[in-house]
Each structure stands twice: as structure tokens, then as C-alpha cells.
Design a protein around this motif. Structure first.
Motif, mmCIF file in Angstrom:
data_model
loop_
_atom_site.group_PDB
_atom_site.id
_atom_site.type_symbol
_atom_site.label_atom_id
_atom_site.label_comp_id
_atom_site.label_asym_id
_atom_site.label_seq_id
_atom_site.Cartn_x
_atom_site.Cartn_y
_atom_site.Cartn_z
ATOM 1 N N LEU A 19 0.862 -1.180 0.000
ATOM 2 C CA LEU A 19 0.000 0.000 0.000
ATOM 3 C C LEU A 19 0.891 1.220 0.000
ATOM 4 O O LEU A 19 1.767 1.358 0.857
ATOM 5 C CB LEU A 19 -0.888 -0.014 1.246
ATOM 6 N N THR A 20 0.721 2.106 -0.964
ATOM 7 C CA THR A 20 1.509 3.333 -1.043
ATOM 8 C C THR A 20 0.603 4.513 -0.750
ATOM 9 O O THR A 20 -0.429 4.674 -1.403
ATOM 10 C CB THR A 20 2.149 3.493 -2.438
ATOM 11 N N LEU A 21 0.997 5.312 0.234
ATOM 12 C CA LEU A 21 0.233 6.502 0.601
ATOM 13 C C LEU A 21 1.080 7.746 0.347
ATOM 14 O O LEU A 21 2.304 7.722 0.530
ATOM 15 C CB LEU A 21 -0.162 6.457 2.085
ATOM 16 N N VAL A 22 0.424 8.805 -0.060
ATOM 17 C CA VAL A 22 1.093 10.085 -0.262
ATOM 18 C C VAL A 22 1.033 10.853 1.043
ATOM 19 O O VAL A 22 -0.040 11.009 1.625
ATOM 20 C CB VAL A 22 0.410 10.886 -1.397
ATOM 21 N N LYS A 23 2.192 11.319 1.520
ATOM 22 C CA LYS A 23 2.254 12.070 2.771
ATOM 23 C C LYS A 23 1.798 13.509 2.542
ATOM 24 O O LYS A 23 2.055 14.082 1.478
ATOM 25 C CB LYS A 23 3.669 12.051 3.341
ATOM 26 N N VAL B 49 4.945 6.959 1.372
ATOM 27 C CA VAL B 49 5.376 5.928 2.326
ATOM 28 C C VAL B 49 4.714 4.622 1.911
ATOM 29 O O VAL B 49 3.542 4.598 1.527
ATOM 30 C CB VAL B 49 5.032 6.310 3.788
ATOM 31 N N ASP B 50 5.504 3.549 1.908
ATOM 32 C CA ASP B 50 5.014 2.221 1.527
ATOM 33 C C ASP B 50 4.772 1.387 2.774
ATOM 34 O O ASP B 50 5.600 1.365 3.686
ATOM 35 C CB ASP B 50 6.023 1.501 0.638
ATOM 36 N N PHE B 51 3.643 0.696 2.785
ATOM 37 C CA PHE B 51 3.307 -0.260 3.835
ATOM 38 C C PHE B 51 3.228 -1.620 3.171
ATOM 39 O O PHE B 51 2.539 -1.774 2.160
ATOM 40 C CB PHE B 51 1.963 0.098 4.482
ATOM 41 N N THR B 52 3.938 -2.595 3.702
ATOM 42 C CA THR B 52 3.971 -3.919 3.088
ATOM 43 C C THR B 52 3.795 -5.007 4.142
ATOM 44 O O THR B 52 4.026 -4.777 5.328
ATOM 45 C CB THR B 52 5.306 -4.162 2.348
ATOM 46 N N GLY B 53 3.404 -6.174 3.692
ATOM 47 C CA GLY B 53 3.273 -7.301 4.595
ATOM 48 C C GLY B 53 2.626 -8.481 3.917
ATOM 49 O O GLY B 53 2.156 -8.393 2.782
ATOM 50 N N THR B 54 2.612 -9.594 4.639
ATOM 51 C CA THR B 54 1.992 -10.815 4.130
ATOM 52 C C THR B 54 0.997 -11.362 5.146
ATOM 53 O O THR B 54 0.770 -12.564 5.201
ATOM 54 C CB THR B 54 3.058 -11.888 3.815
ATOM 55 N N GLU B 55 0.410 -10.492 5.938
ATOM 56 C CA GLU B 55 -0.541 -10.939 6.954
ATOM 57 C C GLU B 55 -1.971 -10.752 6.478
ATOM 58 O O GLU B 55 -2.331 -9.692 5.980
ATOM 59 C CB GLU B 55 -0.321 -10.179 8.254
#
Length: 120
Positions: A85-89, A95-101
Motif C-alpha cells: 500500500l503506497t500513501l502520499v504524505k 510511504v510504503d506499507f507492506t506485509g503478508t498478513e
């Protein structure tokens, strides 16, 4: 299993979670959970409202994404979706949010991924 992870996971992640243009409001700097609602278009997997829930501790942050409008195309095992997930500050940059949950999901079940981790 790898095909399932890349195929379904990539499609869900690319469609539902490749969100850009969303800026955290100043209130998101608080440590307590904050939520935001977005509209996502995931083509054949569905479109509609999704809820982002964010938490922050210092510069470490997590985001969980849930949507009953977007559904799993096939049954998916627990922690089988690779999500980004990429969000614009608000102040510029991204900022990128990543995971495999993710919880296990039956075909047609509402999509839920996260917490996805990132640094803010």
C-alpha cells in the motif's frame, strides 16, 4: 501454492491496495488507532468502500485494510497475500506499507489484509 500467492495475491494487492493520493490528516500522528475510508476499484474483484486503520509508535506505523465491497476471488489461506500500500504524505513524498498478513478467506469473503508495516 506459489501460483496462488502470486496470482491472487498480486491481483488483490495491485487492485485493492495500490492506493495513491491519500494523505494522512494531522490527527494520524497520534499513537491511538486512526481510520480513514477510501473508494477502491479492483475490477473483477469488486469496487467500493474500504477502511484503513492505522496505528503509530514513533516512526513505526501499521495499516490494516478491510472491505466488504471487495471480495476474495478464490479461497485464500492465512498469510498468503503479499500486499503493498503506497500513501502520499501530506508534507510531500510517499510511504510504503507492506506485509503478508491476512486471515484465511473463503471465495467471495470480504477482503482483509494487514497489519502492513511502514516507517513514517
Amino acid at each position: 501454492m506459489r501460483c496462488k500467492r502470486i496470482g491472487a495475491g498480486a491481483a488483490l494487492a495491485a487492485g485493492a491496495l495500490a492506493v495513491t493520493g491519500l494523505a494522512f490528516a494531522p490527527a494520524a500522528l497520534a499513537v491511538t488507532p486512526q481510520t480513514a475510508t477510501i473508494n477502491a476499484d479492483c475490477g473483477a474483484f469488486g469496487s467500493g468502500e474500504a477502511t484503513l486503520t492505522a496505528t503509530q509508535d514513533g516512526t513505526a506505523a501499521t495499516v490494516t485494510v478491510k472491505s466488504s465491497a471487495i471480495t476474495a476471488p478464490i479461497a485464500l489461506g492465512e498469510d498468503s497475500i503479499s500486499s503493498s500500500l503506497t500513501l502520499v504524505k501530506a508534507g510531500g513524498g510517499t510511504v510504503d506499507f507492506t506485509g503478508t498478513e491476512n486471515p484465511a478467506m473463503a471465495a467471495g469473503a470480504p477482503v482483509e489484509v494487514g497489519p502492513l508495516s511502514g516507517t513514517v
